[in-house]
Each structure stands twice: as C-alpha cells, then as structure tokens.
Scaffold this motif. Structure first.
Motif, PDB file in Angstrom:
ATOM      1  N   GLY A 125       0.688 -28.936   2.078  1.00  0.00           N
ATOM      2  CA  GLY A 125       0.110 -29.751   2.652  1.00  0.00           C
ATOM      3  C   GLY A 125       0.899 -29.341   3.968  1.00  0.00           C
ATOM      4  N   VAL A 126       2.064 -28.518   4.516  1.00  0.00           N
ATOM      5  CA  VAL A 126       2.032 -28.775   5.803  1.00  0.00           C
ATOM      6  C   VAL A 126       1.702 -28.142   6.646  1.00  0.00           C
ATOM      7  CG1 VAL A 126       4.304 -27.293   6.661  1.00  0.00           C
ATOM      8  CG2 VAL A 126       4.297 -27.385   4.626  1.00  0.00           C
ATOM      9  N   PRO A 127       1.531 -29.471   7.571  1.00  0.00           N
ATOM     10  CA  PRO A 127       0.995 -29.430   9.372  1.00  0.00           C
ATOM     11  C   PRO A 127       1.343 -27.905  10.137  1.00  0.00           C
ATOM     12  CG  PRO A 127       2.560 -30.339   9.310  1.00  0.00           C
ATOM     13  CD  PRO A 127       2.585 -30.784   7.414  1.00  0.00           C
ATOM     14  N   LEU A 128       0.231 -27.421  10.127  1.00  0.00           N
ATOM     15  CA  LEU A 128       0.204 -26.577  11.392  1.00  0.00           C
ATOM     16  C   LEU A 128      -0.794 -26.479  12.140  1.00  0.00           C
ATOM     17  CD1 LEU A 128      -0.675 -24.331   8.384  1.00  0.00           C
ATOM     18  CD2 LEU A 128      -1.246 -23.807   9.612  1.00  0.00           C
ATOM     19  N   SER A 129       0.542 -25.916  13.939  1.00  0.00           N
ATOM     20  CA  SER A 129       0.496 -26.622  14.974  1.00  0.00           C
ATOM     21  C   SER A 129      -0.413 -25.362  15.443  1.00  0.00           C
ATOM     22  CB  SER A 129       2.176 -26.414  15.573  1.00  0.00           C
ATOM     23  OG  SER A 129       2.625 -25.463  15.535  1.00  0.00           O
ATOM     24  N   GLN A 130      -0.396 -25.690  17.027  1.00  0.00           N
ATOM     25  CA  GLN A 130      -0.915 -24.737  17.819  1.00  0.00           C
ATOM     26  C   GLN A 130      -0.608 -22.707  17.327  1.00  0.00           C
ATOM     27  OE1 GLN A 130      -0.795 -24.476  22.014  1.00  0.00           O
ATOM     28  NE2 GLN A 130      -2.718 -25.344  21.847  1.00  0.00           N
ATOM     29  N   HIS A 131       0.837 -23.163  17.788  1.00  0.00           N
ATOM     30  CA  HIS A 131       1.788 -22.097  17.188  1.00  0.00           C
ATOM     31  C   HIS A 131       1.262 -21.385  16.502  1.00  0.00           C
ATOM     32  CE1 HIS A 131       4.583 -19.556  18.612  1.00  0.00           C
ATOM     33  NE2 HIS A 131       5.377 -19.383  17.417  1.00  0.00           N
ATOM     34  N   HIS A 132       1.582 -21.941  14.619  1.00  0.00           N
ATOM     35  CA  HIS A 132       1.094 -21.748  13.627  1.00  0.00           C
ATOM     36  C   HIS A 132      -0.310 -20.592  13.723  1.00  0.00           C
ATOM     37  CE1 HIS A 132       3.774 -25.066  12.933  1.00  0.00           C
ATOM     38  NE2 HIS A 132       4.635 -23.619  12.391  1.00  0.00           N
ATOM     39  N   TYR A 133      -1.346 -21.384  14.126  1.00  0.00           N
ATOM     40  CA  TYR A 133      -2.525 -20.799  14.088  1.00  0.00           C
ATOM     41  C   TYR A 133      -3.101 -19.481  15.132  1.00  0.00           C
ATOM     42  CZ  TYR A 133      -5.273 -24.069  11.523  1.00  0.00           C
ATOM     43  OH  TYR A 133      -5.056 -25.454  10.224  1.00  0.00           O
ATOM     44  N   ASN A 134      -1.916 -19.821  16.513  1.00  0.00           N
ATOM     45  CA  ASN A 134      -2.285 -18.520  16.775  1.00  0.00           C
ATOM     46  C   ASN A 134      -1.178 -17.120  16.970  1.00  0.00           C
ATOM     47  OD1 ASN A 134      -3.894 -20.051  19.251  1.00  0.00           O
ATOM     48  ND2 ASN A 134      -2.593 -20.352  20.165  1.00  0.00           N
ATOM     49  N   VAL A 135      -0.237 -17.212  16.377  1.00  0.00           N
ATOM     50  CA  VAL A 135      -0.181 -16.016  15.610  1.00  0.00           C
ATOM     51  C   VAL A 135      -0.643 -15.756  14.277  1.00  0.00           C
ATOM     52  CG1 VAL A 135       2.012 -15.452  14.217  1.00  0.00           C
ATOM     53  CG2 VAL A 135       2.292 -17.425  16.063  1.00  0.00           C
ATOM     54  N   LEU A 136      -1.522 -16.253  13.613  1.00  0.00           N
ATOM     55  CA  LEU A 136      -2.338 -16.020  12.924  1.00  0.00           C
ATOM     56  C   LEU A 136      -3.316 -15.071  13.052  1.00  0.00           C
ATOM     57  CD1 LEU A 136      -1.239 -18.926  10.490  1.00  0.00           C
ATOM     58  CD2 LEU A 136      -1.116 -16.777   9.479  1.00  0.00           C
ATOM     59  N   LEU A 137      -3.527 -15.991  13.846  1.00  0.00           N
ATOM     60  CA  LEU A 137      -5.223 -15.304  14.520  1.00  0.00           C
ATOM     61  C   LEU A 137      -5.060 -14.325  15.564  1.00  0.00           C
ATOM     62  CD1 LEU A 137      -6.477 -18.648  16.268  1.00  0.00           C
ATOM     63  CD2 LEU A 137      -8.076 -16.732  14.383  1.00  0.00           C
ATOM     64  N   TYR A 138      -3.548 -13.856  16.042  1.00  0.00           N
ATOM     65  CA  TYR A 138      -3.010 -12.787  16.850  1.00  0.00           C
ATOM     66  C   TYR A 138      -3.114 -11.199  15.935  1.00  0.00           C
ATOM     67  CZ  TYR A 138       0.065  -9.081  19.044  1.00  0.00           C
ATOM     68  OH  TYR A 138       0.740  -7.815  19.425  1.00  0.00           O
ATOM     69  N   LEU A 139      -2.392 -12.115  14.315  1.00  0.00           N
ATOM     70  CA  LEU A 139      -2.076 -10.516  13.837  1.00  0.00           C
ATOM     71  C   LEU A 139      -3.508 -10.412  12.920  1.00  0.00           C
ATOM     72  CD1 LEU A 139       1.205 -12.594  11.579  1.00  0.00           C
ATOM     73  CD2 LEU A 139       0.655 -10.108  13.420  1.00  0.00           C
ATOM     74  N   CYS A 140      -4.626 -11.393  12.993  1.00  0.00           N
ATOM     75  CA  CYS A 140      -5.578 -10.622  12.655  1.00  0.00           C
ATOM     76  C   CYS A 140      -6.343  -9.815  13.015  1.00  0.00           C
ATOM     77  CB  CYS A 140      -6.831 -12.023  12.034  1.00  0.00           C
ATOM     78  SG  CYS A 140      -5.563 -13.307  10.666  1.00  0.00           S
ATOM     79  N   SER A 141      -6.693 -10.542  14.235  1.00  0.00           N
ATOM     80  CA  SER A 141      -7.278  -9.285  15.451  1.00  0.00           C
ATOM     81  C   SER A 141      -6.958  -8.314  15.677  1.00  0.00           C
ATOM     82  CB  SER A 141      -7.251 -10.961  16.898  1.00  0.00           C
ATOM     83  OG  SER A 141      -5.982 -10.621  17.526  1.00  0.00           O
ATOM     84  N   CYS A 142      -5.282  -8.294  15.882  1.00  0.00           N
ATOM     85  CA  CYS A 142      -4.694  -7.029  15.643  1.00  0.00           C
ATOM     86  C   CYS A 142      -4.769  -6.351  14.880  1.00  0.00           C
ATOM     87  CB  CYS A 142      -3.343  -7.153  16.592  1.00  0.00           C
ATOM     88  SG  CYS A 142      -3.445  -7.705  17.939  1.00  0.00           S
ATOM     89  N   SER A 143      -5.144  -6.352  13.529  1.00  0.00           N
ATOM     90  CA  SER A 143      -5.648  -5.426  12.116  1.00  0.00           C
ATOM     91  C   SER A 143      -5.791  -4.362  12.274  1.00  0.00           C
ATOM     92  CB  SER A 143      -5.417  -6.679  11.340  1.00  0.00           C
ATOM     93  OG  SER A 143      -7.501  -6.602  11.585  1.00  0.00           O
ATOM     94  N   GLY A 144      -6.763  -3.984  13.263  1.00  0.00           N
ATOM     95  CA  GLY A 144      -7.083  -2.093  13.147  1.00  0.00           C
ATOM     96  C   GLY A 144      -5.537  -1.162  13.346  1.00  0.00           C
ATOM     97  N   SER A 145      -5.059  -1.708  13.610  1.00  0.00           N
ATOM     98  CA  SER A 145      -3.859  -0.426  14.315  1.00  0.00           C
ATOM     99  C   SER A 145      -4.146  -0.042  13.059  1.00  0.00           C
ATOM    100  CB  SER A 145      -2.598  -1.236  15.296  1.00  0.00           C
ATOM    101  OG  SER A 145      -2.700  -2.382  14.467  1.00  0.00           O
ATOM    102  N   ASN A 146      -3.930  -1.181  11.559  1.00  0.00           N
ATOM    103  CA  ASN A 146      -3.032  -0.983  10.513  1.00  0.00           C
ATOM    104  C   ASN A 146      -3.378   0.240   9.973  1.00  0.00           C
ATOM    105  OD1 ASN A 146      -2.992  -1.207   6.992  1.00  0.00           O
ATOM    106  ND2 ASN A 146      -1.455  -3.077   7.817  1.00  0.00           N
ATOM    107  N   GLY A 147      -5.085   0.457   9.816  1.00  0.00           N
ATOM    108  CA  GLY A 147      -5.283   1.856   8.879  1.00  0.00           C
ATOM    109  C   GLY A 147      -5.793   1.422   7.828  1.00  0.00           C
ATOM    110  N   ASP A 148      -5.241   0.587   6.401  1.00  0.00           N
ATOM    111  CA  ASP A 148      -5.865   0.185   5.452  1.00  0.00           C
ATOM    112  C   ASP A 148      -6.620  -0.880   5.833  1.00  0.00           C
ATOM    113  OD1 ASP A 148      -6.245  -0.681   3.348  1.00  0.00           O
ATOM    114  OD2 ASP A 148      -4.319  -0.954   2.623  1.00  0.00           O
ATOM    115  N   GLU A 149      -8.324   0.509   5.354  1.00  0.00           N
ATOM    116  CA  GLU A 149      -9.834  -0.378   5.601  1.00  0.00           C
ATOM    117  C   GLU A 149      -9.786  -2.044   5.252  1.00  0.00           C
ATOM    118  OE1 GLU A 149     -14.546   0.202   5.003  1.00  0.00           O
ATOM    119  OE2 GLU A 149     -12.520   2.006   5.129  1.00  0.00           O
ATOM    120  N   ASN A 150      -8.586  -1.748   3.070  1.00  0.00           N
ATOM    121  CA  ASN A 150      -8.483  -3.345   3.569  1.00  0.00           C
ATOM    122  C   ASN A 150      -8.345  -4.703   3.546  1.00  0.00           C
ATOM    123  OD1 ASN A 150     -10.473  -1.225   1.082  1.00  0.00           O
ATOM    124  ND2 ASN A 150      -8.382  -1.646  -0.522  1.00  0.00           N
TER     125      ASN A 150
END
Length: 523
Positions: A125-150
């Motif tokens: 139940g920890v409240p998330l701020s705009q910054h929290h969400y933006n970091v998460l979205l950034y990491l998800c959007s840049c996951s293509g460089s990971n190389g692991d399809e899963n």
C-alpha cells in the motif's frame, strides 16, 4: 560531388550535396483530459478484447486495493521538524526508499528488480508518485536492449499495466510518461498507437518533444508507410518541433524507397538547411538516390534560366529551389577539399553560401521579441530607432570583449586598433558600430583625455552606442549584427543561457557565417 551530362553546369542545374566541406495493434483511450486534471476513463471494448500476439498476456484489469497502509506523519510533528530532519524523514519513508531503489535499477537497467519492487510496494500500500511511475515506464520501454526475449515480453506486458494503473491512481502524466508509453507501443510494432499517444499528449496541453515523435515516425518508416510518416512529420512542424538528422535521414530513405521524388527533393533541402555535416549513414542514403534510375529520369528538360538564377540569389547563393532540372545519369564521387576549398575531383572552388534571407528575418524578429521581454522595452525600441537612422554597418564590435582581451584592464587603445583595421577592410570604408555599456563610456579609463576625445569622435560619426544602465549589452550588439546582416567582432563563444534561448538550429549557422574572432599580435 554530383554531376550530370548535358544541360547547365551542375552549379546551376543541380545542387551539389555530397561535395561539401566541412503485430498486434492497440488503440489507447487511457486518460480523459481536462485543463486542470487528468481522470481515468474506461478502456474501449476494442482494447479490452485484444490480446498481445506473441507477447503472451492480456492487459491486467484487476484493481488493487486502494487502502493506504502507509500512515504519513502528522502535520503538527512536521512543523516542528527542521528542514534537515524533514529531508531525512522523506528519504527514509517507504516512498523515499522505493524511489532510491528504483533509481538504482534505472542506472543498472534492471527492469526485473524494478517490477519486483513495484509489486511489493503495491502489496504494502505504498503510494507511488509520478517519478516512481516514470522510472518504471522508462525501464519497461528500454527493455529491448536486454537481449532476453522473456524479459522483453514481460516488460512490455507490465509496462502497459503500469501505465493504466497510473491513470487509475489519478497520477498526472507528463511528457516523459507519454514518451515512454509511445516507446512501448513502438516496441509492440504499433506506431499508430504511438502516434495517438503523441496526439493525446498535445491535446492535454503537454508540448511534445522531438523524442516523443521518434517512436511513431521511425515505426512508420520501418513499416514503409510513407503517408503516415509524412503525417507525423507534419504534426511535428505544427507543434514547432524541428526534425534533426536521424529523423530527416529516415524520411529521406523512405522517400527514396517509395519513389516520392518531390519528397526526396524536400528532404534534401531540409538536410542542407539544418545539418552542418551529414553522417555516413545519411551519405549512403543520398548516394542511393543519385545512383537510382528514378534520379536519372526525373527533372525538367526546359526551364527558365532567369528564374533559376534569381532563385540562387534569393536563396543565398547555393541553391535555386526550382525542383529537379535536367535528365540523365548522375556521376557520384566521394572526394575531398584542399585547404583552399578546391574540390579534388572537379577542380572547382567552393563558394560561401549565405543563409536564407527569410530565416535571417525570422531570427531578427525572434531576437527582438526576446530582447523586449528581458530588457526595458522602451530602451531597446529606442536602440532600434537609432540603428535605423545610423545604419546599416559593415561590422559590429562587442566593445567590452575587445577592450578586455588582455584580461587585465579596459583598453581603448586595443579597441581603437580593431576599429581602424575594420574600417580599412570595409567595402564602404566607414567606421564599424561599437557597442559599449554606458558605464564604460562615462567612467574609469573613459575619463582619460585621449579616450574622451576618441569617444566623442565615434559619437560624432554615429559609430558608438552606449547601452543604458541595467541592460545586457549582448542583446544590443547581437541584434545590430543580425539586423545589418554584417560581421560581428567578438571572441564571446555565446554559450550562456541568453544564447540558449535562441535555439540550436539557426543560431549556430548564423555564427558560423558572421562571427569574426580576433587576437592582438605584439610587434
């Protein structure tokens, strides 16, 4: 270097380009927008019923408990705490600890750990701020460089879930939020959704940036959808966003592949106007065009030579703007220039190409607007009127910069040396305009009898303007040089915040053509 047999020489008929110095589709209805806030709206049935092909997941529409298990400190306690204690409390709070850990994940590119932290925070139940969400979205959007399809599939699936949850939580998105979501859509090979997100951003009063347009533009170019790519480009122009070399190269390559000869011509000129030196990848696209059958077959065989020459003059000397002229196979050669600017292939010497006069006029208008916002408007208008009466000049001198070249004391002697030298080389043999702050004209070394006499002679000749107290003389000498379309003598690199306001496209090119630096040689 590009040449073609027959017709006018390529300097008139054609502009030299290389010879130069120097699965599933998703539609978004994620936020309802107003001028004051954002509120979540329901997904359309179109979205709800779609699944990710090859991504192995539906959007999650499960609402987590909104119960806040984290109890913030009371306002009474907060008021008695020092700033230092407050900052420490924020850092050590569940939100602060989560922020720190997510930032560390961002530095490492660890999307898996970031998603684990997100799930843990939601369960607690920890409240998330705009910054929290933006970091998460950034990491998800840049996951293509990971190389692991899963990992990539997981990040794409969870990224859209997080974007939806952000709306459910009533967290207001910003440009970074929409840009990351657009990148997620592009990774799903859905540039249409990415473009809709950019449009949604603008309709919500959030100005898109160049990076916001990248996902839909490059996505449509990759798919070979020229019409939609041009639509994104038009939207960029409408929003005042200037395309740079990567975007122009992608549009040029798409135009070549789709055989849109008029668009090829347009993109060539946009590259000419905004890119100082093309990269190897752009040069290869240009070569691909001029070696093609389309390039050999396009062009007017009968044209008005007078209009071509007139266009060259109006365009600053390097292009005519009359479209493709002449037919025939191009000769494409990679060459070099010697120190004198002579082409090692054709033996012709490069000439200086001035800036488009319309660009200069627009720049002068923007400069005036900025100056009037930051200076006393009446003072700057008075200077404009003075310049209209006494100008134009062949050169403008940043007086303080020249006089302080030795970094020790203000020297009218050094300034006068530069003034006299400029007068000698001036086509009209008139004095250059010297811009000095009023304090430099009335106090200090200016009180020396010889300097007083020199100052009075400049004033009498209409070659000195003293800027008023409290003003920034940079606005004055820069405006004078732009308005007179003349040389600007200063060693100032013009990199501070004032010059950053002028943008990154036109101003560097203007400096390249008009700024003259100097040095004092001891004999």
């Amino acid at each position: 270097m590009l040449t073609r047999a027959g017709g006018l020489s390529f300097f008139v008929a054609k502009t030299p380009i290389l010879c130069h110095v120097g699965h599933t589709r998703l539609r978004s209805l994620l936020y309802g927008c107003s001028h004051h806030h954002f509120k979540p709206t329901a997904y359309s049935p179109y979205i709800k019923d779609r699944i990710f092909m090859n991504k192995s997941a539906h959007f999650s529409n499960l609402a987590l408990s909104a119960t806040n298990k984290y109890i913030p400190e009371s306002s009474a306690v907060a008021e008695t705490m020092s700033n230092k204690a407050r900052k420490k409390a924020r850092r050590e709070s569940p939100e602060g600890v989560l922020r720190f850990k997510l930032d560390m994940c961002s530095k490492r590119g660890d999307v898996v750990e970031a998603l684990r932290l997100y799930d843990e925070a939601r369960s607690r139940g920890v409240p998330l701020s705009q910054h929290h969400y933006n970091v998460l979205l950034y990491l998800c959007s840049c996951s293509g460089s990971n190389g692991d399809e899963n990992v990539v599939n997981l990040a794409l699936k969870r990224g859209f879930e997080i974007f939806k949850q952000m709306g459910v939580d009533g967290i207001e998105p910003n440009e970074a939020t929409f840009t990351s979501a657009a990148r997620l859509a592009c990774a799903m090979e859905d540039p249409e959704m990415a473009f809709n997100l950019v449009k949604q951003m603008k309709s919500c009063g959030i100005p898109p940036k160049l990076r916001s347009y990248g996902p839909p533009l490059f996505g449509f170019c990759k798919k070979g959808d020229a019409d939609r790519a041009y639509e994104v480009d038009a939207h960029m122009v409408e929003s005042g966003v200037v395309a740079e070399e990567p975007e122009l190269c992608a549009l040029l390559g798409l135009s070549v592949e789709s055989r849109r000869v008029d668009r090829v011509y347009e993109m060539m000129h946009r590259l000419r106007a905004s890119v100082r030196q093309v990269s190897e990848s752009t040069a290869e696209v240009v070569e691909q065009w001029f070696n093609s059958e389309d390039a050999a077959g396009v062009g007017e065989e009968n044209w008005d030579v007078g209009k071509v020459r007139e266009g060259v003059v109006k365009g600053g000397g390097g292009w005519h703007g009359q479209g493709w002229l002449g037919k025939g196979k191009w000769k494409v050669v990679r060459t070099e220039m010697d120190e004198a600017g002579v082409c090692q292939s054709c033996g012709e010497k490069l000439v200086c190409i001035d800036i488009d006069p319309r660009e200069t006029e627009n720049f002068a208008s923007s400069l005036t607007k900025l100056a009037c916002q930051r200076e006393v408007k009446a003072d700057f208008v008075r200077f404009q009127e003075w310049l209209q009466r006494h100008g134009p000049f062949d050169a403008v001198i940043d007086g303080a910069n020249v006089s302080l070249i030795n970094q020790k004391s203000f020297s009218f002697f050094e300034l006068n040396s530069v003034v006299n030298r400029l007068r000698q080389i001036s086509p009209s043999k008139r004095l250059p305009l010297v811009i000095l702050h009023r304090s430099r004209v009335t106090g200090g070394p200016a009180q020396n009898p010889n300097n007083e006499k020199l100052i009075q002679s400049w004033k009498k000749s209409g070659a000195l303007y003293a800027t008023p107290a409290g003003s920034n003389d940079d606005w004055y000498w820069l405006y004078a040089a732009v308005n007179c379309n003349c040389l600007l003598v200063t060693n100032d690199e013009m990199r501070d915040h004032l010059f950053q306001l002028l943008g990154t496209s036109f101003f560097p090119r203007w400096k390249e053509k008009h700024q003259m630096k100097f040095s004092i040689c001891q004999s």
